[in-house]
Write an enzyme that holds these catalytic residues in place. Structure first.
Site, PDB file in Angstrom:
ATOM      1  N   GLU A   1      49.116  42.431  43.496  1.00  0.00           N
ATOM      2  CA  GLU A   1      48.220  41.428  43.391  1.00  0.00           C
ATOM      3  C   GLU A   1      47.640  40.906  43.016  1.00  0.00           C
ATOM      4  O   GLU A   1      46.976  41.859  42.006  1.00  0.00           O
ATOM      5  CB  GLU A   1      47.543  41.865  44.720  1.00  0.00           C
ATOM      6  CG  GLU A   1      46.603  40.553  45.365  1.00  0.00           C
ATOM      7  CD  GLU A   1      45.413  40.409  46.125  1.00  0.00           C
ATOM      8  OE1 GLU A   1      44.623  39.730  46.099  1.00  0.00           O
ATOM      9  OE2 GLU A   1      45.518  41.273  47.189  1.00  0.00           O
ATOM     10  N   LYS A  17      44.994  39.558  55.971  1.00  0.00           N
ATOM     11  CA  LYS A  17      43.718  40.328  55.115  1.00  0.00           C
ATOM     12  C   LYS A  17      42.868  40.586  56.052  1.00  0.00           C
ATOM     13  O   LYS A  17      42.338  38.872  55.879  1.00  0.00           O
ATOM     14  CB  LYS A  17      43.870  39.672  53.265  1.00  0.00           C
ATOM     15  CG  LYS A  17      42.680  40.047  52.399  1.00  0.00           C
ATOM     16  CD  LYS A  17      42.582  39.078  51.330  1.00  0.00           C
ATOM     17  CE  LYS A  17      41.705  39.161  50.701  1.00  0.00           C
ATOM     18  NZ  LYS A  17      41.814  39.073  49.720  1.00  0.00           N
ATOM     19  N   ARG A  76      41.356  34.290  39.437  1.00  0.00           N
ATOM     20  CA  ARG A  76      40.389  34.398  38.798  1.00  0.00           C
ATOM     21  C   ARG A  76      40.386  34.482  38.054  1.00  0.00           C
ATOM     22  O   ARG A  76      38.699  34.419  37.410  1.00  0.00           O
ATOM     23  CB  ARG A  76      40.235  35.743  39.319  1.00  0.00           C
ATOM     24  CG  ARG A  76      39.699  35.943  41.488  1.00  0.00           C
ATOM     25  CD  ARG A  76      38.981  37.473  41.163  1.00  0.00           C
ATOM     26  NE  ARG A  76      39.346  37.608  42.995  1.00  0.00           N
ATOM     27  CZ  ARG A  76      38.734  38.615  43.023  1.00  0.00           C
ATOM     28  NH1 ARG A  76      37.420  39.543  42.711  1.00  0.00           N
ATOM     29  NH2 ARG A  76      38.831  39.089  44.570  1.00  0.00           N
TER      30      ARG A  76
END
Length: 218
Positions: free
Chosen positions: A48, A136, A52
């Protein structure tokens, strides 16, 4: 589980591949490929890469192009444009910090299997209404940790979770012992100092340790 590059993954297949999905923040595109190769060498293939940093999409593109044994996904998907950009870059799955029907629809339209982020029962119910059963739990330790997951197992026995947020090598085992936890997400596999220094052997060793973690029978 063998991953065919042309196979359209399901969220549960993403979760089932290894006990840990590394949560990766990359600031330099030059680090993307050697980092991915180091993780794959340790048995961790579902990667993943979080959106960001400004370099994230280019990093996803590089991994998708140059590391065929990796299955690169995009984290921190918050908008339809995030989903579109991630899919265009070669991401095979997406992860969101929260859930709205809009983001679920956008990922479906982009052909991006989604692990939606949830932290409350209401968010779980909203995701279930839209057909998502592999979720998640974020931020896991701050939002109740193992106790919350145990409480959810009764009303949401058909849901499996990937707790992320505050997870470490020290507490991952407790979470993985729970029957509704399929895997965990964590950044400890890719410490910033190791990435910056090119400490790929250290990252491979951390990946091997993570791969060896035991999960509860689902």
């Amino acid at each position: 589980m063998a991953v065919n590059p042309t196979h359209s993954l399901t969220p549960r297949e993403v979760m089932a591949d290894a006990p840990v999905i590394p949560v990766i923040v990359l600031h330099d595109v030059a680090h993307a490929v050697p980092l991915a190769r180091a993780l794959v060498a340790g048995g961790i293939r579902m990667l993943e890469v979080t959106l960001r940093t400004p370099q994230a999409i280019a990093c996803i593109e590089a991994i998708a192009r140059e590391v065929p044994d990796a299955v690169v996904g995009a984290g921190t998907i918050r908008t339809a444009s995030d989903a579109d950009a991630a899919a265009a870059a070669g991401a095979r799955f997406g992860v969101s910090p929260g859930y709205t029907p809009t983001i679920g629809r956008a990922c479906r339209e982009a052909g991006l299997p989604l692990l939606p982020g949830v932290a409350t029962g209401s968010e779980i119910m909203a995701a279930l209404e839209d057909g998502f059963t592999a979720l998640k739990f974020f931020p896991a330790m701050q939002a109740g940790g193992p106790g919350m997951l145990k409480a959810w197992h009764g009303p949401f026995a058909d849901v499996v979770f990937c707790p992320t947020g505050g997870i470490s090598a020290g507490n991952a085992g407790e979470l993985l012992s729970l029957p509704n936890v399929a895997c965990v997400g964590g950044s400890w596999l890719t410490p910033g100092d190791a990435v910056k220094a090119g400490g790929w052997a250290r990252i491979t060793a951390l990946a091997k340790e993570a791969k060896a973690l035991q999960r509860a029978a689902q």
